[in-house]
Design a protein around this motif. Structure first.
Motif, PDB file in Angstrom:
ATOM      1  N   LYS A  78       0.831  -1.217   0.000  1.00 45.44           N
ATOM      2  CA  LYS A  78       0.000   0.000   0.000  1.00 45.44           C
ATOM      3  C   LYS A  78       0.862   1.262   0.000  1.00 45.44           C
ATOM      4  O   LYS A  78       0.551   2.238  -0.664  1.00 45.44           O
ATOM      5  N   ASP A  79       1.950   1.240   0.783  1.00 45.00           N
ATOM      6  CA  ASP A  79       2.865   2.385   0.841  1.00 45.00           C
ATOM      7  C   ASP A  79       4.109   2.032   0.019  1.00 45.00           C
ATOM      8  O   ASP A  79       5.178   1.747   0.563  1.00 45.00           O
ATOM      9  N   GLU A 131     -10.927  -3.469  -0.020  1.00 47.64           N
ATOM     10  CA  GLU A 131     -12.342  -3.767   0.128  1.00 47.64           C
ATOM     11  C   GLU A 131     -12.834  -4.385  -1.174  1.00 47.64           C
ATOM     12  O   GLU A 131     -12.160  -4.309  -2.198  1.00 47.64           O
ATOM     13  N   GLN A 132     -14.064  -4.926  -1.127  1.00 51.26           N
ATOM     14  CA  GLN A 132     -14.689  -5.474  -2.330  1.00 51.26           C
ATOM     15  C   GLN A 132     -14.665  -4.465  -3.484  1.00 51.26           C
ATOM     16  O   GLN A 132     -14.433  -4.819  -4.631  1.00 51.26           O
ATOM     17  N   SER A 133     -14.866  -3.210  -3.167  1.00 53.91           N
ATOM     18  CA  SER A 133     -14.919  -2.157  -4.196  1.00 53.91           C
ATOM     19  C   SER A 133     -13.555  -1.878  -4.813  1.00 53.91           C
ATOM     20  O   SER A 133     -13.467  -1.139  -5.791  1.00 53.91           O
ATOM     21  N   GLY A 134     -12.498  -2.422  -4.219  1.00 50.68           N
ATOM     22  CA  GLY A 134     -11.147  -2.132  -4.687  1.00 50.68           C
ATOM     23  C   GLY A 134     -10.442  -1.106  -3.817  1.00 50.68           C
ATOM     24  O   GLY A 134      -9.214  -1.004  -3.842  1.00 50.68           O
ATOM     25  N   LEU A 135     -11.204  -0.341  -3.040  1.00 49.64           N
ATOM     26  CA  LEU A 135     -10.579   0.684  -2.180  1.00 49.64           C
ATOM     27  C   LEU A 135      -9.588   0.020  -1.215  1.00 49.64           C
ATOM     28  O   LEU A 135      -9.926  -0.930  -0.513  1.00 49.64           O
ATOM     29  N   ALA A 136      -8.361   0.538  -1.203  1.00 51.46           N
ATOM     30  CA  ALA A 136      -7.345   0.005  -0.288  1.00 51.46           C
ATOM     31  C   ALA A 136      -7.720   0.346   1.148  1.00 51.46           C
ATOM     32  O   ALA A 136      -8.125   1.481   1.435  1.00 51.46           O
ATOM     33  N   LEU A 137      -7.610  -0.628   2.039  1.00 49.96           N
ATOM     34  CA  LEU A 137      -7.868  -0.349   3.456  1.00 49.96           C
ATOM     35  C   LEU A 137      -6.848   0.660   3.956  1.00 49.96           C
ATOM     36  O   LEU A 137      -5.669   0.598   3.614  1.00 49.96           O
ATOM     37  N   SER A 138      -7.323   1.602   4.761  1.00 51.08           N
ATOM     38  CA  SER A 138      -6.446   2.627   5.332  1.00 51.08           C
ATOM     39  C   SER A 138      -7.099   3.151   6.600  1.00 51.08           C
ATOM     40  O   SER A 138      -8.329   3.281   6.668  1.00 51.08           O
ATOM     41  N   TYR A 184      -8.760   3.003  -7.185  1.00 49.08           N
ATOM     42  CA  TYR A 184      -8.314   1.691  -7.661  1.00 49.08           C
ATOM     43  C   TYR A 184      -8.825   1.427  -9.073  1.00 49.08           C
ATOM     44  O   TYR A 184      -8.102   0.847  -9.902  1.00 49.08           O
ATOM     45  N   ARG A 185     -10.065   1.862  -9.346  1.00 48.69           N
ATOM     46  CA  ARG A 185     -10.590   1.693 -10.711  1.00 48.69           C
ATOM     47  C   ARG A 185      -9.669   2.366 -11.720  1.00 48.69           C
ATOM     48  O   ARG A 185      -9.395   1.839 -12.788  1.00 48.69           O
ATOM     49  N   ASP A 212      -2.632   5.263  -3.231  1.00 52.35           N
ATOM     50  CA  ASP A 212      -2.793   3.881  -3.686  1.00 52.35           C
ATOM     51  C   ASP A 212      -1.807   3.650  -4.830  1.00 52.35           C
ATOM     52  O   ASP A 212      -1.222   4.603  -5.349  1.00 52.35           O
ATOM     53  N   ASN A 213      -1.634   2.411  -5.188  1.00 50.10           N
ATOM     54  CA  ASN A 213      -0.708   2.098  -6.284  1.00 50.10           C
ATOM     55  C   ASN A 213      -0.941   0.677  -6.761  1.00 50.10           C
ATOM     56  O   ASN A 213      -1.555  -0.139  -6.060  1.00 50.10           O
TER      57      ASN A 213
END
Ligand code: AMP
Length: 295
Positions: free
Chosen positions: A150-151, A179-186, A204-205, A278-279
């Motif tokens: 993530k970092d 998350e399911q949506s692609g969003l990185a947990l933070s 993420y999209r 994100d990356n």
């Protein structure tokens, strides 16, 4: 599980484990407000090491003026419950003055790698990161230290720090948990309203879209960056701060991405007042399978 607040106590516990009990020690550095991303590191540390130490410390020197140091989420009680479930051995949670006593004057700078992308957007950030990690590494002397992809830039800075200052430890980097949506947990996702949370999935999209464009053969770094920007710009609640398309190991900037190199596409964006990063890393395409029989 024991919670340790003092640097000296942490050092002497770790020394004993190493010397008298010959244990391998895994360190997971965190700023707390733990989520499944952090816990994936803890799980791997538990699998690889005899003793697992998780540090929970919101490090003031890696925050710039006007950033969210004061309001950064803190929940040591909740963190302790989660870490107990993972059979963590020690939580190292020192107060600020224990890490930075009066008169503290020594800082570590990793040149070059610290100066672009997150380093450019947050001057002094990686100096703070390299400094706290040096204190943690010297206190705990772990055999393994665990970090999240993530970092991405941080993982490169840490690897360089470890190599250059000859820390006797192995850096382990683990994939980003999403998350399911692609969003990185933070931990910072806690700042988002429901609407912003939904909007944040665009990050993420956008990265995934750039990967598609790469897979279709695009090797022009600027055009890949534009693919990311176009997606993020289409989301009214998000504002792209930067997107970088660089070598995933050296962070060298490319005009044209060489076929054989892994590429890192990294971004930062504001969603509302919350700054998220994100990356993704795109590995070079495998050699096409041979269709003719071996000679
Ligand atoms: P932080 O508490 O934000 O300093 O993060 C502590 C460690 O957890 C760092 O090595 C991060 O890269 C890692 N981390 C944070 N979020 C994630 C995630 N979504 N997936 C994997 N690792 C993460």
């Amino acid at each position: 599980m024991e919670i340790i607040n003092r640097r000296q106590r942490m050092a002497s516990v770790a020394r004993k484990l190493r010397r008298e009990e010959d244990k391998t020690i895994g360190l997971v550095p965190t700023m707390g407000a733990l989520h499944d991303g952090h816990l994936s590191l803890v799980r791997e540390a538990r699998r690889m090491c005899d003793v697992v130490i998780v540090s929970v410390f919101v490090n003031p020197t890696q925050f710039g003026a006007g950033e969210d140091f004061e309001r950064y989420p803190r929940d040591l009680t909740g963190d302790t419950t989660k870490l107990a479930d993972y059979n963590v051995d020690y939580i190292f949670a020192p107060p600020v003055e224990e890490v930075y006593p009066k008169g503290f004057a020594t800082y570590i700078t990793v040149e070059g790698l610290s100066e672009t992308m997150e380093g450019a957007a947050r001057p002094g950030h990686f100096r703070g990161v390299a400094t706290i990690l040096t204190v943690l590494f010297n206190t705990v002397r772990p055999d393994f230290a665990f970090f999240g992809q993530k970092d991405a830039q941080q993982t490169l800075v840490v690897k360089r720090l470890v190599r250059d200052l000859a820390f006797d430890l192995e850096v382990v980097v683990l994939p980003t948990v999403r998350e399911q949506s692609g969003l990185a947990l933070s931990s910072r996702n806690a700042y988002l309203t429901d609407e912003q949370h939904r909007a944040a999935a665009v990050l993420y999209r956008a990265l995934a879209q750039a990967r598609e464009v790469y897979m279709e053969g695009e090797r022009n770094a600027r055009r890949l960056a534009e693919a990311v920007r176009a997606q993020v710009d289409a989301e009214p609640l998000a504002r792209l701060e930067y997107v970088g398309v660089v070598d995933a190991e050296s962070m060298e900037k490319y005009d044209r991405i060489p076929e054989e190199r892994p590429v890192l596409i990294a971004l930062a964006a504001q969603v509302g007042r919350t700054r998220l990063i994100d990356n993704i890393i795109i590995q070079p395409a495998r050699q096409k399978a041979r269709t003719t029989s071996e000679p």
